[in-house]
Enzyme design. Sequence first.
Site, PDB file in Angstrom:
ATOM      1  CE  LYS A  65      -3.823  -2.264   2.462  1.00  0.00           C
ATOM      2  NZ  LYS A  65      -3.130  -3.537   2.812  1.00  0.00           N
ATOM      3  NE  ARG A 208      -7.924 -12.344  10.333  1.00  0.00           N
ATOM      4  CZ  ARG A 208      -8.368 -11.160  10.741  1.00  0.00           C
ATOM      5  NH1 ARG A 208      -8.454 -10.897  12.030  1.00  0.00           N
ATOM      6  NH2 ARG A 208      -8.747 -10.243   9.861  1.00  0.00           N
TER       7      ARG A 208
END
Length: 232
Positions: A65, A208
């Site tokens: 980013k 996750r």
Amino acid sequence: MPLEPRQRLIVALDVPSVEAAKAMVTRLGDAVVFYKIGYQLAFAGGLAYAPVLANAGKQVFLDLKLHDIGNTVAEGVNSVARLGASFLTVHAYPQTMRAAVEARQGDLRILAVTVLTSYDDADLVEAGYRAPVTGLVAARAAQARDIGVDGLVCSAAEAAKVRSIVGSKLALVTPGIRPAGADAGDQKRIMTPAKAIAAGADYLVVGRPIIAATDPKAAAEAIVEEISQNNN
């Protein structure tokens, strides 16, 4: 050419060390061909691990980013291009996107992040924005299209709208993917793999629900199967 279902799954290696990343990649084996390296791993030696993955035949998404003055962004893109990564994220500010697009080289593709999937309208107000999430995503998607980035990172909830703005040429990468029944965690704008594909996403980023699973490979295979049933 159309993407194979397995190519559309990007597993986020959100682990604390290169050793943990290597162990996870070994456990996942041939179930996963595309990996994302974000801040946690990048700052723990993961940038050096990126070319190792690439040389092993895996695709690598460096989720860094970038957002800085144009020259700094451009030099960062030049450095990333030498690591063998397929994707690199920058924030979807016009000056940043222009610098990244002008500096890209080789097979590196620039993805612009519209609005983080952990943000909702209240978070944007707190940050000083007057536009709601949908409005800001739409505006940034149009700017990214005109500047010539290779793809966008957006919530699957906005994928259909973004696709209508950017057309078929830009890749849409959607984080915040959660299989049915999975914990949302800190994400606020989430969607299941099947619904994300139906909404127009090209790539699904899953962390996750795979890496924290009792059997990560089985979890990855289940998502690939869900993608294959909805592949378009």
